[in-house]
Design a protein around this motif. Structure first.
Motif, PDB file in Angstrom:
ATOM      1  N   ILE A 196       0.764  -1.016   0.109  1.00 39.06           N
ATOM      2  CA  ILE A 196       0.118  -0.119   0.130  1.00 39.06           C
ATOM      3  C   ILE A 196       0.726   1.344   0.100  1.00 39.06           C
ATOM      4  CG2 ILE A 196      -1.776   1.162   1.174  1.00 39.06           C
ATOM      5  CD1 ILE A 196      -2.816  -1.437   0.259  1.00 39.06           C
ATOM      6  N   GLN A 197       0.840   2.014  -1.053  1.00 41.78           N
ATOM      7  CA  GLN A 197       1.401   3.170  -0.843  1.00 41.78           C
ATOM      8  C   GLN A 197       0.300   4.452  -0.782  1.00 41.78           C
ATOM      9  OE1 GLN A 197       3.517   2.821  -5.046  1.00 41.78           O
ATOM     10  NE2 GLN A 197       5.455   2.475  -3.559  1.00 41.78           N
ATOM     11  N   SER A 198       0.664   5.138  -0.003  1.00 44.10           N
ATOM     12  CA  SER A 198      -0.398   6.374   0.308  1.00 44.10           C
ATOM     13  C   SER A 198       0.275   7.732   1.070  1.00 44.10           C
ATOM     14  CB  SER A 198      -1.375   5.822   1.181  1.00 44.10           C
ATOM     15  OG  SER A 198      -0.679   5.446   2.601  1.00 44.10           O
ATOM     16  N   TYR A 199      -0.605   8.514   0.939  1.00 42.08           N
ATOM     17  CA  TYR A 199      -0.216   9.841   1.791  1.00 42.08           C
ATOM     18  C   TYR A 199      -1.157  10.258   2.755  1.00 42.08           C
ATOM     19  CZ  TYR A 199       3.185  10.862  -1.836  1.00 42.08           C
ATOM     20  OH  TYR A 199       4.390  10.951  -2.812  1.00 42.08           O
ATOM     21  N   PHE A 200      -0.760  10.562   3.932  1.00 40.16           N
ATOM     22  CA  PHE A 200      -1.692  11.228   4.902  1.00 40.16           C
ATOM     23  C   PHE A 200      -2.718  10.012   5.330  1.00 40.16           C
ATOM     24  CE2 PHE A 200      -0.423  14.872   2.516  1.00 40.16           C
ATOM     25  CZ  PHE A 200       0.469  15.488   3.644  1.00 40.16           C
ATOM     26  N   VAL A 201      -2.537   8.852   5.291  1.00 39.21           N
ATOM     27  CA  VAL A 201      -3.283   7.852   5.894  1.00 39.21           C
ATOM     28  C   VAL A 201      -3.048   7.584   7.211  1.00 39.21           C
ATOM     29  CG1 VAL A 201      -4.241   5.185   5.536  1.00 39.21           C
ATOM     30  CG2 VAL A 201      -3.777   6.822   3.502  1.00 39.21           C
ATOM     31  N   ARG A 202      -4.121   7.530   8.175  1.00 37.58           N
ATOM     32  CA  ARG A 202      -3.889   7.397   9.466  1.00 37.58           C
ATOM     33  C   ARG A 202      -4.072   5.781   9.860  1.00 37.58           C
ATOM     34  NH1 ARG A 202      -7.404  12.115  12.351  1.00 37.58           N
ATOM     35  NH2 ARG A 202      -5.836  13.837  11.440  1.00 37.58           N
ATOM     36  N   THR A 203      -5.039   5.303   9.386  1.00 36.46           N
ATOM     37  CA  THR A 203      -5.726   3.858   9.575  1.00 36.46           C
ATOM     38  C   THR A 203      -6.022   3.194   8.501  1.00 36.46           C
ATOM     39  OG1 THR A 203      -6.243   4.447  12.089  1.00 36.46           O
ATOM     40  CG2 THR A 203      -6.878   2.208  11.301  1.00 36.46           C
ATOM     41  N   LEU A 204      -5.420   2.128   8.098  1.00 36.19           N
ATOM     42  CA  LEU A 204      -5.557   1.165   6.861  1.00 36.19           C
ATOM     43  C   LEU A 204      -6.335  -0.038   7.615  1.00 36.19           C
ATOM     44  CD1 LEU A 204      -5.165   0.488   3.878  1.00 36.19           C
ATOM     45  CD2 LEU A 204      -3.334  -0.486   4.827  1.00 36.19           C
ATOM     46  N   ARG A 205      -7.877  -0.148   7.144  1.00 39.58           N
ATOM     47  CA  ARG A 205      -8.478  -1.254   7.290  1.00 39.58           C
ATOM     48  C   ARG A 205      -8.708  -2.102   6.015  1.00 39.58           C
ATOM     49  NH1 ARG A 205     -13.199  -0.464  11.305  1.00 39.58           N
ATOM     50  NH2 ARG A 205     -13.543   1.079  10.076  1.00 39.58           N
ATOM     51  N   ILE A 206      -8.547  -3.386   6.189  1.00 43.32           N
ATOM     52  CA  ILE A 206      -8.843  -4.212   4.864  1.00 43.32           C
ATOM     53  C   ILE A 206      -9.670  -5.183   5.401  1.00 43.32           C
ATOM     54  CG2 ILE A 206      -7.812  -5.715   3.009  1.00 43.32           C
ATOM     55  CD1 ILE A 206      -5.003  -4.070   3.554  1.00 43.32           C
ATOM     56  N   GLU A 207     -10.865  -5.109   4.428  1.00 51.47           N
ATOM     57  CA  GLU A 207     -11.934  -6.319   4.762  1.00 51.47           C
ATOM     58  C   GLU A 207     -11.956  -7.130   3.532  1.00 51.47           C
ATOM     59  OE1 GLU A 207     -15.614  -4.097   5.557  1.00 51.47           O
ATOM     60  OE2 GLU A 207     -14.733  -3.399   7.462  1.00 51.47           O
ATOM     61  N   LYS A 208     -12.410  -8.586   3.875  1.00 51.04           N
ATOM     62  CA  LYS A 208     -12.459  -9.482   2.660  1.00 51.04           C
ATOM     63  C   LYS A 208     -13.866  -9.920   2.422  1.00 51.04           C
ATOM     64  CE  LYS A 208     -10.865 -13.350   5.757  1.00 51.04           C
ATOM     65  NZ  LYS A 208     -10.630 -14.343   5.429  1.00 51.04           N
ATOM     66  N   SER A 209     -14.074 -10.652   1.453  1.00 50.73           N
ATOM     67  CA  SER A 209     -15.324 -11.277   1.315  1.00 50.73           C
ATOM     68  C   SER A 209     -14.835 -12.674   0.359  1.00 50.73           C
ATOM     69  CB  SER A 209     -16.251 -10.358   0.571  1.00 50.73           C
ATOM     70  OG  SER A 209     -17.439 -11.243   0.074  1.00 50.73           O
ATOM     71  N   THR A 210     -15.673 -13.733   0.478  1.00 47.51           N
ATOM     72  CA  THR A 210     -15.517 -14.866  -0.174  1.00 47.51           C
ATOM     73  C   THR A 210     -16.775 -15.061  -0.872  1.00 47.51           C
ATOM     74  OG1 THR A 210     -16.168 -16.213   1.485  1.00 47.51           O
ATOM     75  CG2 THR A 210     -13.555 -15.958   1.384  1.00 47.51           C
ATOM     76  N   SER A 211     -17.853 -14.285  -0.985  1.00 46.31           N
ATOM     77  CA  SER A 211     -18.808 -14.075  -1.758  1.00 46.31           C
ATOM     78  C   SER A 211     -18.573 -13.774  -3.128  1.00 46.31           C
ATOM     79  CB  SER A 211     -20.074 -13.295  -0.953  1.00 46.31           C
ATOM     80  OG  SER A 211     -20.372 -13.602   0.141  1.00 46.31           O
ATOM     81  N   LYS A 212     -19.415 -14.278  -4.047  1.00 47.90           N
ATOM     82  CA  LYS A 212     -19.496 -13.903  -5.623  1.00 47.90           C
ATOM     83  C   LYS A 212     -19.721 -12.668  -5.666  1.00 47.90           C
ATOM     84  CE  LYS A 212     -19.762 -18.190  -7.744  1.00 47.90           C
ATOM     85  NZ  LYS A 212     -18.528 -18.254  -8.425  1.00 47.90           N
ATOM     86  N   GLU A 213     -20.700 -11.805  -4.825  1.00 47.37           N
ATOM     87  CA  GLU A 213     -21.327 -10.425  -4.834  1.00 47.37           C
ATOM     88  C   GLU A 213     -20.480  -9.762  -3.610  1.00 47.37           C
ATOM     89  OE1 GLU A 213     -23.361  -9.334  -7.258  1.00 47.37           O
ATOM     90  OE2 GLU A 213     -23.392 -11.455  -7.957  1.00 47.37           O
ATOM     91  N   GLN A 268       5.304  12.904   3.156  1.00 50.32           N
ATOM     92  CA  GLN A 268       5.970  11.802   2.428  1.00 50.32           C
ATOM     93  C   GLN A 268       5.319  10.659   1.988  1.00 50.32           C
ATOM     94  OE1 GLN A 268       9.575  12.595   1.347  1.00 50.32           O
ATOM     95  NE2 GLN A 268       8.814  14.522   2.147  1.00 50.32           N
ATOM     96  N   LEU A 269       5.611   9.893   1.174  1.00 51.21           N
ATOM     97  CA  LEU A 269       5.022   8.720   0.687  1.00 51.21           C
ATOM     98  C   LEU A 269       5.190   7.888   1.706  1.00 51.21           C
ATOM     99  CD1 LEU A 269       3.636   7.042  -1.491  1.00 51.21           C
ATOM    100  CD2 LEU A 269       5.841   6.260  -2.236  1.00 51.21           C
ATOM    101  N   GLN A 270       3.808   7.114   2.157  1.00 51.23           N
ATOM    102  CA  GLN A 270       4.013   5.826   3.184  1.00 51.23           C
ATOM    103  C   GLN A 270       3.936   4.547   2.302  1.00 51.23           C
ATOM    104  OE1 GLN A 270       0.005   7.648   4.419  1.00 51.23           O
ATOM    105  NE2 GLN A 270       0.798   7.336   6.658  1.00 51.23           N
ATOM    106  N   ASN A 271       4.777   3.890   2.578  1.00 51.87           N
ATOM    107  CA  ASN A 271       4.839   2.389   1.760  1.00 51.87           C
ATOM    108  C   ASN A 271       4.833   1.467   2.918  1.00 51.87           C
ATOM    109  OD1 ASN A 271       6.021   2.688  -0.819  1.00 51.87           O
ATOM    110  ND2 ASN A 271       7.629   3.739  -0.105  1.00 51.87           N
ATOM    111  N   GLU A 272       3.603   0.674   3.121  1.00 49.94           N
ATOM    112  CA  GLU A 272       3.316  -0.194   4.027  1.00 49.94           C
ATOM    113  C   GLU A 272       3.377  -1.787   3.179  1.00 49.94           C
ATOM    114  OE1 GLU A 272       2.267  -1.300   7.873  1.00 49.94           O
ATOM    115  OE2 GLU A 272       2.937   0.722   6.965  1.00 49.94           O
ATOM    116  N   GLU A 273       4.059  -2.563   3.509  1.00 50.23           N
ATOM    117  CA  GLU A 273       4.162  -3.751   2.883  1.00 50.23           C
ATOM    118  C   GLU A 273       3.615  -4.808   3.873  1.00 50.23           C
ATOM    119  OE1 GLU A 273       6.936  -7.187   1.243  1.00 50.23           O
ATOM    120  OE2 GLU A 273       7.578  -5.088   0.959  1.00 50.23           O
ATOM    121  N   ILE A 274       2.548  -5.422   3.540  1.00 50.97           N
ATOM    122  CA  ILE A 274       1.933  -6.437   4.572  1.00 50.97           C
ATOM    123  C   ILE A 274       2.185  -8.033   4.065  1.00 50.97           C
ATOM    124  CG2 ILE A 274      -0.231  -7.060   5.628  1.00 50.97           C
ATOM    125  CD1 ILE A 274      -0.969  -3.913   5.149  1.00 50.97           C
TER     126      ILE A 274
END
Length: 114
Positions: free
Chosen positions: A64-81, A99-105
């Motif tokens: 994830i490359q971003s600027y001025f992001v405080r919190t990153l939340r990623i959600e997932k779904s295994t549904s077709k929709e 400065q560019l925020q580089n976040e590797e997860i």
């Protein structure tokens, strides 16, 4: 086995929702593979987007490359929709004063679709 960037439009990924859009920097820029393009938001928060893979994929690494992001939340779904999302990852990002925020997860690789 060759590692593929699954989050590219050339691999079939599609941005199906974004809560903000700028005609010069649309959400599709996130998945175009061009390091010179980007998605920009209105500055209001929170901002959300959904990337649809149209097939089951195994995620091993997110960058994830971003600027001025405080919190990153990623959600997932295994549904077709794009429904039934569950929280997957949440991180507070280090403020880098413009400065560019580089976040590797690195992740265990649950199968995701949306």
């Amino acid at each position: 086995m060759r590692k593929v960037d699954l989050c590219l439009s050339t691999e079939g990924a599609e941005v199906i929702l974004a809560t903000s859009s700028d005609e010069k920097h649309p959400p599709e820029n996130m998945i175009d593979g061009n390091l010179e393009t980007f998605w920009t938001t209105t500055g209001m928060f929170p901002q959300e987007f959904i990337v649809c893979f149209h097939k089951h994929v195994r995620i091993e690494r997110l960058v994830i490359q971003s600027y001025f992001v405080r919190t990153l939340r990623i959600e997932k779904s295994t549904s077709k929709e794009p429904v039934d999302f569950e929280q997957w990852i949440e991180r507070d990002l280090v403020h880098t004063e413009g400065q560019l925020q580089n976040e590797e997860i690195m992740v265990g690789g649950p199968h995701l679709t949306s």
